[in-house]
Design a protein around this motif. Structure first.
Motif, short mmCIF file in Angstrom:
data_model
loop_
_atom_site.label_atom_id
_atom_site.label_comp_id
_atom_site.label_asym_id
_atom_site.label_seq_id
_atom_site.Cartn_x
_atom_site.Cartn_y
_atom_site.Cartn_z
N SER A 68 4.43 6.50 -2.24
CA SER A 68 3.57 7.57 -2.74
C SER A 68 3.13 8.50 -1.62
O SER A 68 2.76 9.64 -1.86
CB SER A 68 2.35 6.98 -3.45
N LYS A 69 3.15 7.98 -0.38
CA LYS A 69 2.89 8.78 0.80
C LYS A 69 4.08 8.62 1.73
O LYS A 69 4.31 7.52 2.25
CB LYS A 69 1.59 8.34 1.49
N LYS A 70 4.80 9.68 1.94
CA LYS A 70 6.07 9.62 2.63
C LYS A 70 5.95 9.03 4.03
O LYS A 70 6.83 8.27 4.48
CB LYS A 70 6.68 11.03 2.71
N ASP A 71 4.89 9.37 4.75
CA ASP A 71 4.74 8.95 6.14
C ASP A 71 4.03 7.61 6.30
O ASP A 71 3.86 7.12 7.42
CB ASP A 71 4.00 10.02 6.94
N SER A 72 3.60 7.01 5.20
CA SER A 72 2.90 5.73 5.28
C SER A 72 3.88 4.63 5.69
O SER A 72 5.04 4.62 5.28
CB SER A 72 2.26 5.40 3.93
N PRO B 219 0.81 -1.22 0.00
CA PRO B 219 0.00 0.00 0.00
C PRO B 219 0.85 1.26 0.00
O PRO B 219 1.93 1.31 0.58
CB PRO B 219 -0.81 -0.13 1.31
N ASP B 220 0.34 2.27 -0.70
CA ASP B 220 0.97 3.59 -0.77
C ASP B 220 2.38 3.53 -1.36
O ASP B 220 3.29 4.25 -0.94
CB ASP B 220 1.02 4.25 0.62
N THR B 221 2.56 2.66 -2.35
CA THR B 221 3.83 2.60 -3.07
C THR B 221 3.58 2.71 -4.57
O THR B 221 2.48 2.44 -5.06
CB THR B 221 4.59 1.28 -2.81
N VAL B 222 4.61 3.14 -5.28
CA VAL B 222 4.59 3.20 -6.74
C VAL B 222 5.69 2.28 -7.26
O VAL B 222 6.85 2.41 -6.84
CB VAL B 222 4.83 4.64 -7.24
N LEU C 99 5.86 3.75 -12.36
CA LEU C 99 4.60 3.36 -13.00
C LEU C 99 3.46 3.96 -12.18
O LEU C 99 2.86 3.30 -11.33
CB LEU C 99 4.50 1.84 -13.08
N ASP C 100 3.18 5.23 -12.44
CA ASP C 100 2.17 5.94 -11.66
C ASP C 100 0.79 5.31 -11.85
O ASP C 100 0.47 4.76 -12.91
CB ASP C 100 2.13 7.41 -12.07
N GLY C 101 -0.03 5.40 -10.81
CA GLY C 101 -1.38 4.85 -10.85
C GLY C 101 -1.44 3.37 -10.54
O GLY C 101 -2.52 2.78 -10.58
N CYS C 102 -0.30 2.79 -10.24
CA CYS C 102 -0.25 1.36 -9.92
C CYS C 102 0.42 1.18 -8.56
O CYS C 102 0.93 2.13 -7.96
CB CYS C 102 0.53 0.60 -11.00
#
Length: 422
Positions: free
Chosen positions: A91-95, A49-52, A66-69
Protein backbone atom coordinates in the motif's frame (compact mmCIF):
# COMPACT_ATOMS: atom_id res chain seq x y z
CA UNK A 1 -8.57 -22.61 0.77
CA UNK A 2 -9.72 -19.20 1.93
CA UNK A 3 -7.90 -15.91 2.27
CA UNK A 4 -6.58 -14.97 5.71
CA UNK A 5 -6.30 -11.27 6.53
CA UNK A 6 -6.11 -8.85 9.46
CA UNK A 7 -7.94 -5.65 10.39
CA UNK A 8 -6.25 -2.44 11.51
CA UNK A 9 -6.13 -3.72 15.12
CA UNK A 10 -4.36 -6.93 14.15
CA UNK A 11 -7.36 -9.23 14.53
CA UNK A 12 -7.09 -12.16 12.11
CA UNK A 13 -10.00 -13.41 9.99
CA UNK A 14 -10.67 -15.88 7.21
CA UNK A 15 -12.60 -14.46 4.27
CA UNK A 16 -15.92 -16.24 3.58
CA UNK A 17 -15.83 -15.80 -0.18
CA UNK A 18 -12.31 -15.16 -1.49
CA UNK A 19 -9.85 -17.95 -2.12
CA UNK A 20 -6.27 -17.52 -0.96
CA UNK A 21 -3.49 -16.81 -3.42
CA UNK A 22 0.23 -16.52 -2.84
CA UNK A 23 3.34 -15.10 -4.42
CA UNK A 24 6.22 -16.95 -6.00
CA UNK A 25 8.68 -14.11 -6.21
CA UNK A 26 6.67 -11.26 -7.72
CA UNK A 27 4.12 -13.52 -9.43
CA UNK A 28 0.69 -14.04 -7.88
CA UNK A 29 -0.28 -17.69 -8.12
CA UNK A 30 -2.80 -20.22 -6.91
CA UNK A 31 -1.83 -22.52 -4.05
CA UNK A 32 -1.81 -26.26 -4.63
CA UNK A 33 -3.05 -28.69 -1.98
CA UNK A 34 0.28 -30.52 -2.12
CA UNK A 35 2.09 -27.34 -1.10
CA UNK A 36 0.24 -27.06 2.22
CA UNK A 37 0.93 -28.41 5.70
CA UNK A 38 -1.02 -27.64 8.89
CA UNK A 39 0.25 -24.58 10.74
CA UNK A 40 3.24 -26.02 12.63
CA UNK A 41 3.48 -25.82 16.38
CA UNK A 42 5.65 -22.84 17.22
CA UNK A 43 4.61 -20.86 14.14
CA UNK A 44 3.35 -17.31 14.55
CA UNK A 45 0.78 -15.42 12.50
CA UNK A 46 1.81 -11.82 11.79
CA UNK A 47 0.29 -8.94 9.88
CA UNK A 48 2.46 -7.38 7.16
CA UNK A 49 2.52 -3.60 7.64
CA UNK A 50 1.64 -1.38 4.68
CA UNK A 51 0.29 -4.26 2.59
CA UNK A 52 -3.10 -5.03 1.07
CA UNK A 53 -4.15 -8.71 0.90
CA UNK A 54 -5.05 -10.23 -2.45
CA UNK A 55 -7.51 -13.08 -2.94
CA UNK A 56 -9.20 -14.75 -5.86
CA UNK A 57 -12.88 -14.63 -6.80
CA UNK A 58 -13.79 -18.33 -7.14
CA UNK A 59 -16.45 -17.61 -9.76
CA UNK A 60 -14.46 -15.41 -12.12
CA UNK A 61 -10.88 -16.36 -11.24
CA UNK A 62 -10.02 -12.67 -10.96
CA UNK A 63 -7.57 -11.36 -8.38
CA UNK A 64 -9.24 -9.06 -5.84
CA UNK A 65 -7.57 -6.59 -3.46
CA UNK A 66 -9.12 -6.39 0.00
CA UNK A 67 -8.74 -2.68 0.69
CA UNK A 68 -8.78 -1.49 4.29
CA UNK A 69 -7.21 -4.71 5.53
CA UNK A 70 -3.68 -6.05 5.99
CA UNK A 71 -2.08 -9.18 4.62
CA UNK A 72 -1.20 -11.97 7.03
CA UNK A 73 1.77 -14.31 6.87
CA UNK A 74 3.22 -17.01 9.07
CA UNK A 75 6.67 -17.10 10.63
CA UNK A 76 7.45 -20.82 10.64
CA UNK A 77 9.93 -22.62 12.92
CA UNK A 78 13.39 -23.62 11.78
CA UNK A 79 13.22 -26.88 9.87
CA UNK A 80 10.16 -25.81 7.87
CA UNK A 81 11.02 -24.61 4.36
CA UNK A 82 8.74 -21.89 3.00
CA UNK A 83 7.29 -22.71 -0.43
CA UNK A 84 5.33 -19.50 -1.16
CA UNK A 85 5.08 -15.90 0.03
CA UNK A 86 1.82 -14.33 1.22
CA UNK A 87 -0.34 -12.87 -1.54
CA UNK A 88 -0.26 -9.08 -1.19
CA UNK A 89 0.56 -5.77 -2.79
CA UNK A 90 2.25 -2.88 -1.03
CA UNK A 91 0.00 0.00 0.00
CA UNK A 92 3.09 2.18 0.41
CA UNK A 93 5.59 1.60 -2.35
CA UNK A 94 8.68 2.59 -0.36
CA UNK A 95 7.72 0.75 2.83
CA UNK A 96 10.01 -2.13 3.82
CA UNK A 97 8.89 -5.15 5.78
CA UNK A 98 10.91 -6.13 8.88
CA UNK A 99 13.57 -8.79 8.32
CA UNK A 100 11.54 -11.98 8.71
CA UNK A 101 10.65 -14.87 6.42
CA UNK A 102 6.95 -14.51 5.65
CA UNK A 103 5.10 -17.63 4.53
CA UNK A 104 1.72 -17.89 2.81
CA UNK A 105 -1.07 -18.94 5.18
CA UNK A 106 -4.63 -20.07 4.34
CA UNK A 107 -7.78 -21.24 6.12
CA UNK A 108 -8.93 -24.72 5.17
CA UNK A 109 -11.05 -27.42 6.86
CA UNK A 110 -11.44 -25.40 10.03
CA UNK A 111 -7.77 -24.64 10.63
CA UNK A 112 -4.76 -22.64 9.41
CA UNK A 113 -2.38 -24.12 6.87
CA UNK A 114 0.93 -22.80 5.48
CA UNK A 115 2.74 -23.28 2.19
CA UNK A 116 5.67 -25.19 3.62
CA UNK A 117 7.70 -28.37 3.74
CA UNK A 118 9.21 -30.12 6.74
CA UNK A 119 12.87 -30.39 5.71
CA UNK A 120 14.37 -31.72 8.93
CA UNK A 121 13.60 -33.14 12.36
CA UNK A 122 12.86 -30.08 14.46
CA UNK A 123 13.03 -31.81 17.87
CA UNK A 124 16.34 -30.22 18.88
CA UNK A 125 15.06 -26.82 17.70
CA UNK A 126 11.59 -26.99 19.20
CA UNK A 127 11.17 -23.99 21.55
CA UNK A 128 9.24 -26.28 23.92
CA UNK A 129 12.57 -27.98 24.70
CA UNK A 130 13.95 -24.67 25.99
CA UNK A 131 11.83 -23.80 29.06
CA UNK A 132 12.66 -20.25 30.07
CA UNK A 133 12.57 -20.81 33.85
CA UNK A 134 15.13 -23.60 33.61
CA UNK A 135 17.22 -21.59 31.14
CA UNK A 136 17.46 -18.64 33.55
CA UNK A 137 18.69 -20.96 36.29
CA UNK A 138 21.27 -22.56 34.03
CA UNK A 139 22.51 -19.18 32.77
CA UNK A 140 22.98 -18.03 36.35
CA UNK A 141 24.93 -21.15 37.35
CA UNK A 142 27.14 -21.03 34.24
CA UNK A 143 28.02 -17.38 34.77
CA UNK A 144 28.91 -18.17 38.38
CA UNK A 145 31.33 -20.82 37.09
CA UNK A 146 32.88 -18.46 34.52
CA UNK A 147 32.39 -14.93 35.89
CA UNK A 148 35.11 -13.38 33.70
CA UNK A 149 34.16 -14.97 30.39
CA UNK A 150 32.72 -12.23 28.19
CA UNK A 151 31.56 -14.69 25.52
CA UNK A 152 29.27 -16.47 27.96
CA UNK A 153 28.01 -13.11 29.24
CA UNK A 154 27.22 -12.15 25.64
CA UNK A 155 25.51 -15.48 24.99
CA UNK A 156 23.38 -15.09 28.11
CA UNK A 157 21.86 -11.98 26.51
CA UNK A 158 21.30 -13.83 23.23
CA UNK A 159 19.63 -16.72 25.04
CA UNK A 160 17.41 -14.72 27.39
CA UNK A 161 16.59 -11.66 25.30
CA UNK A 162 16.57 -12.99 21.73
CA UNK A 163 15.68 -16.54 22.77
CA UNK A 164 18.42 -17.84 20.49
CA UNK A 165 18.27 -21.61 20.72
CA UNK A 166 21.90 -22.17 19.72
CA UNK A 167 23.05 -19.80 22.46
CA UNK A 168 20.69 -21.50 24.90
CA UNK A 169 22.35 -24.85 24.20
CA UNK A 170 25.56 -23.54 25.76
CA UNK A 171 23.70 -23.30 29.04
CA UNK A 172 21.66 -26.49 28.65
CA UNK A 173 25.02 -28.12 27.87
CA UNK A 174 23.81 -30.08 24.84
CA UNK A 175 23.54 -30.29 21.05
CA UNK A 176 24.91 -27.36 18.98
CA UNK A 177 26.23 -24.47 21.04
CA UNK A 178 27.34 -20.99 19.97
CA UNK A 179 30.84 -19.58 19.95
CA UNK A 180 30.70 -16.03 18.51
CA UNK A 181 34.16 -14.64 17.96
CA UNK A 182 34.11 -11.77 15.45
CA UNK A 183 32.78 -8.22 15.52
CA UNK A 184 34.03 -7.55 11.97
CA UNK A 185 32.96 -8.90 8.59
CA UNK A 186 34.34 -9.09 5.06
CA UNK A 187 30.86 -8.87 3.55
CA UNK A 188 28.06 -6.30 3.69
CA UNK A 189 25.06 -8.60 3.37
CA UNK A 190 21.93 -6.78 2.34
CA UNK A 191 19.86 -8.75 4.82
CA UNK A 192 22.33 -8.88 7.70
CA UNK A 193 20.44 -9.36 10.95
CA UNK A 194 23.15 -7.94 13.22
CA UNK A 195 24.43 -4.85 11.40
CA UNK A 196 22.76 -2.55 8.88
CA UNK A 197 23.81 0.84 7.51
CA UNK A 198 21.85 3.73 9.00
CA UNK A 199 20.19 4.42 5.64
CA UNK A 200 19.19 0.82 4.85
CA UNK A 201 15.62 1.15 6.15
CA UNK A 202 15.97 -2.22 7.92
CA UNK A 203 16.21 -2.21 11.70
CA UNK A 204 18.61 -4.97 12.82
CA UNK A 205 16.74 -7.45 15.02
CA UNK A 206 19.93 -8.43 16.88
CA UNK A 207 22.96 -6.66 18.30
CA UNK A 208 26.41 -7.70 17.09
CA UNK A 209 29.09 -8.52 19.65
CA UNK A 210 31.33 -5.51 20.24
CA UNK A 211 34.54 -6.97 21.68
CA UNK A 212 37.41 -9.19 20.61
CA UNK A 213 37.50 -12.30 22.78
CA UNK A 214 40.73 -13.81 23.98
CA UNK A 215 42.12 -17.19 23.08
CA UNK A 216 41.60 -18.29 26.69
CA UNK A 217 37.91 -17.33 26.55
CA UNK A 218 37.44 -19.41 23.41
CA UNK A 219 39.14 -22.43 24.96
CA UNK A 220 37.03 -22.13 28.10
CA UNK A 221 33.74 -22.11 26.18
CA UNK A 222 34.81 -24.97 23.92
CA UNK A 223 35.95 -27.25 26.72
CA UNK A 224 32.81 -26.48 28.71
CA UNK A 225 30.59 -27.58 25.83
CA UNK A 226 32.54 -30.41 24.19
CA UNK A 227 31.94 -33.06 26.84
CA UNK A 228 29.94 -35.64 24.87
CA UNK A 229 30.64 -37.35 21.52
CA UNK A 230 27.64 -35.65 19.86
CA UNK A 231 28.25 -32.10 21.10
CA UNK A 232 28.86 -29.39 18.49
CA UNK A 233 30.45 -26.01 19.13
CA UNK A 234 29.96 -23.50 16.31
CA UNK A 235 31.83 -20.40 15.27
CA UNK A 236 29.76 -18.02 13.16
CA UNK A 237 26.53 -16.85 14.76
CA UNK A 238 23.85 -14.32 13.88
CA UNK A 239 25.22 -11.96 16.52
CA UNK A 240 28.67 -11.67 14.94
CA UNK A 241 30.48 -10.93 11.71
CA UNK A 242 32.63 -13.39 9.77
CA UNK A 243 34.43 -15.73 12.18
CA UNK A 244 37.35 -16.54 9.89
CA UNK A 245 38.52 -12.92 10.22
CA UNK A 246 39.60 -14.04 13.70
CA UNK A 247 41.61 -17.02 12.49
CA UNK A 248 44.61 -15.78 14.48
CA UNK A 249 42.90 -16.72 17.74
CA UNK A 250 40.61 -19.50 16.46
CA UNK A 251 43.51 -21.65 15.21
CA UNK A 252 45.57 -21.76 18.43
CA UNK A 253 42.41 -22.14 20.52
CA UNK A 254 41.30 -25.15 18.49
CA UNK A 255 44.72 -26.76 18.78
CA UNK A 256 44.75 -26.32 22.55
CA UNK A 257 41.28 -27.84 22.83
CA UNK A 258 42.16 -30.84 20.68
CA UNK A 259 45.22 -31.46 22.83
CA UNK A 260 42.86 -31.90 25.79
CA UNK A 261 39.81 -33.65 24.29
CA UNK A 262 38.68 -35.38 21.13
CA UNK A 263 35.02 -35.25 22.15
CA UNK A 264 32.39 -33.53 20.07
CA UNK A 265 32.62 -31.63 16.80
CA UNK A 266 34.02 -28.20 15.99
CA UNK A 267 31.97 -26.38 13.33
CA UNK A 268 32.31 -23.06 11.55
CA UNK A 269 29.46 -21.18 9.88
CA UNK A 270 31.23 -18.98 7.35
CA UNK A 271 31.03 -17.16 4.06
CA UNK A 272 34.30 -18.98 3.25
CA UNK A 273 35.66 -15.98 1.36
CA UNK A 274 39.02 -15.86 3.18
CA UNK A 275 40.46 -19.03 1.68
CA UNK A 276 43.86 -18.87 3.39
CA UNK A 277 42.22 -18.35 6.77
CA UNK A 278 39.81 -21.22 6.15
CA UNK A 279 42.70 -23.50 5.22
CA UNK A 280 44.42 -22.70 8.52
CA UNK A 281 41.26 -23.38 10.49
CA UNK A 282 40.70 -26.66 8.63
CA UNK A 283 44.28 -27.76 9.32
CA UNK A 284 43.85 -26.96 13.05
CA UNK A 285 41.26 -29.74 13.36
CA UNK A 286 37.94 -28.50 12.01
CA UNK A 287 35.24 -31.20 11.79
CA UNK A 288 32.29 -29.44 10.13
CA UNK A 289 31.91 -26.40 7.88
CA UNK A 290 28.71 -24.72 6.77
CA UNK A 291 29.09 -22.21 3.96
CA UNK A 292 26.50 -19.45 3.77
CA UNK A 293 25.36 -18.92 0.18
CA UNK A 294 22.42 -17.46 -1.70
CA UNK A 295 23.43 -18.17 -5.28
CA UNK A 296 26.19 -19.75 -7.34
CA UNK A 297 25.80 -16.99 -9.95
CA UNK A 298 28.36 -14.20 -9.44
CA UNK A 299 26.02 -11.26 -10.17
CA UNK A 300 23.37 -12.53 -7.76
CA UNK A 301 25.86 -13.53 -5.06
CA UNK A 302 27.64 -10.17 -5.22
CA UNK A 303 24.40 -8.17 -5.14
CA UNK A 304 23.34 -9.75 -1.85
CA UNK A 305 26.64 -10.42 -0.02
CA UNK A 306 28.51 -7.37 -1.30
CA UNK A 307 31.84 -9.15 -0.64
CA UNK A 308 34.91 -7.17 0.36
CA UNK A 309 38.13 -8.42 -1.24
CA UNK A 310 36.90 -11.91 -2.08
CA UNK A 311 34.87 -13.60 -4.81
CA UNK A 312 32.56 -16.56 -5.24
CA UNK A 313 35.55 -18.44 -6.61
CA UNK A 314 37.26 -18.03 -3.22
CA UNK A 315 34.19 -19.57 -1.61
CA UNK A 316 34.37 -22.58 -3.92
CA UNK A 317 38.09 -23.08 -3.30
CA UNK A 318 37.58 -22.95 0.47
CA UNK A 319 34.83 -25.57 0.29
CA UNK A 320 36.92 -27.77 -2.00
CA UNK A 321 39.90 -27.63 0.36
CA UNK A 322 37.82 -28.45 3.43
CA UNK A 323 36.20 -31.43 1.72
CA UNK A 324 39.59 -32.69 0.53
CA UNK A 325 40.79 -32.74 4.15
CA UNK A 326 37.84 -34.77 5.38
CA UNK A 327 35.71 -31.93 6.75
CA UNK A 328 31.99 -32.64 6.48
CA UNK A 329 30.86 -29.65 4.43
CA UNK A 330 27.40 -28.19 3.95
CA UNK A 331 25.84 -25.07 2.52
CA UNK A 332 23.49 -22.77 4.39
CA UNK A 333 21.31 -22.08 1.36
CA UNK A 334 19.21 -18.94 1.81
CA UNK A 335 15.97 -19.73 -0.03
CA UNK A 336 13.45 -17.37 -1.54
CA UNK A 337 10.42 -18.60 -3.54
CA UNK A 338 10.62 -17.45 -7.13
CA UNK A 339 14.44 -17.22 -7.03
CA UNK A 340 15.69 -20.49 -5.52
CA UNK A 341 13.55 -22.33 -8.08
CA UNK A 342 14.79 -20.50 -11.19
CA UNK A 343 16.28 -22.77 -13.83
CA UNK A 344 19.57 -20.87 -14.07
CA UNK A 345 19.96 -20.70 -10.30
CA UNK A 346 19.48 -24.45 -9.95
CA UNK A 347 21.90 -25.30 -12.75
CA UNK A 348 24.62 -23.11 -11.24
CA UNK A 349 24.12 -24.40 -7.70
CA UNK A 350 24.09 -28.06 -8.70
CA UNK A 351 27.38 -27.52 -10.53
CA UNK A 352 28.81 -25.73 -7.45
CA UNK A 353 27.80 -28.58 -5.14
CA UNK A 354 29.26 -31.24 -7.43
CA UNK A 355 32.53 -29.34 -7.80
CA UNK A 356 33.03 -28.67 -4.10
CA UNK A 357 31.94 -32.02 -2.66
CA UNK A 358 29.21 -30.57 -0.46
CA UNK A 359 27.52 -33.33 1.55
CA UNK A 360 24.52 -31.47 2.98
CA UNK A 361 22.18 -28.70 1.81
CA UNK A 362 20.68 -26.79 4.72
CA UNK A 363 17.59 -25.02 3.40
CA UNK A 364 17.02 -21.77 5.29
CA UNK A 365 14.28 -19.21 4.64
CA UNK A 366 15.69 -15.84 3.62
CA UNK A 367 14.51 -13.12 6.00
CA UNK A 368 14.11 -10.01 3.88
CA UNK A 369 11.68 -7.54 2.38
CA UNK A 370 10.66 -9.25 -0.90
CA UNK A 371 10.45 -6.12 -3.06
CA UNK A 372 13.87 -4.87 -1.94
CA UNK A 373 15.49 -8.22 -2.65
CA UNK A 374 13.87 -8.76 -6.03
CA UNK A 375 14.81 -5.27 -7.20
CA UNK A 376 18.54 -5.79 -6.56
CA UNK A 377 19.19 -9.22 -8.09
CA UNK A 378 19.24 -10.30 -11.78
CA UNK A 379 15.91 -10.94 -13.42
CA UNK A 380 14.83 -14.52 -14.10
CA UNK A 381 16.29 -15.91 -17.34
CA UNK A 382 14.67 -19.32 -17.64
CA UNK A 383 11.83 -21.42 -16.31
CA UNK A 384 10.60 -21.04 -12.73
CA UNK A 385 9.72 -24.48 -11.38
CA UNK A 386 8.20 -23.75 -7.97
CA UNK A 387 9.89 -24.58 -4.69
CA UNK A 388 8.47 -28.07 -4.27
CA UNK A 389 9.51 -29.24 -7.72
CA UNK A 390 12.88 -27.53 -7.41
CA UNK A 391 13.70 -29.45 -4.23
CA UNK A 392 12.65 -32.68 -5.93
CA UNK A 393 15.02 -31.88 -8.81
CA UNK A 394 17.88 -31.39 -6.33
CA UNK A 395 17.08 -34.77 -4.82
CA UNK A 396 17.18 -36.39 -8.26
CA UNK A 397 20.33 -34.65 -9.47
CA UNK A 398 22.26 -35.01 -6.18
CA UNK A 399 21.15 -38.37 -4.76
CA UNK A 400 24.13 -38.62 -2.37
CA UNK A 401 23.61 -35.14 -0.88
CA UNK A 402 21.43 -34.81 2.22
CA UNK A 403 18.75 -32.12 2.10
CA UNK A 404 17.84 -30.78 5.54
CA UNK A 405 17.82 -27.58 7.56
CA UNK A 406 20.32 -28.05 10.41
CA UNK A 407 23.96 -28.93 10.95
CA UNK A 408 24.38 -32.69 10.93
CA UNK A 409 27.38 -34.80 11.82
CA UNK A 410 28.52 -37.78 9.71
CA UNK A 411 26.73 -40.79 11.25
CA UNK A 412 29.73 -43.07 10.87
CA UNK A 413 32.05 -40.56 12.58
CA UNK A 414 29.58 -40.07 15.43
CA UNK A 415 29.43 -43.84 15.98
CA UNK A 416 33.22 -44.07 15.97
CA UNK A 417 33.54 -41.36 18.60
CA UNK A 418 30.83 -42.90 20.76
CA UNK A 419 32.73 -46.20 20.76
CA UNK A 420 35.95 -44.39 21.69
CA UNK A 421 34.14 -42.73 24.62
CA UNK A 422 32.90 -46.04 26.04
Amino acid sequence: MYLVYADEKGNVYDHPGLFAVARNGDILTEILEEELIPLPEGATLVSLPDTVPVGMDPETGEMVKLDGCTSVGALVPQGITRLLLPGYVKSKKDSKLPLFGYTAVVWKDGQFWVAGRASDDIYQWDPLNFPMDELRQRVSKTLELFPENRILQHLSHCALEYECLTASNNFFHRWEGSLPVSYTCNAGCYGCISEQPDDSGFPSPQTRMNFKPTEDELVEVMLHHLQTPQSIISFGQGCEGEPSTMASIIIPAMRRVREQTDKGFININTNAGLTDHIKGIVDAGLDLMRVSIISAIDEHYNAYYRPRHYTLENVARSAEYAASKGVYTSINYLCFPGVFDREEEMEAMIEFIRRTGIKLIQLRNLNIDPESYLSMIPKAQGEIFGMKQAIEIYQQELPDVVIGSFTHVPPEELQRRKKMAQ
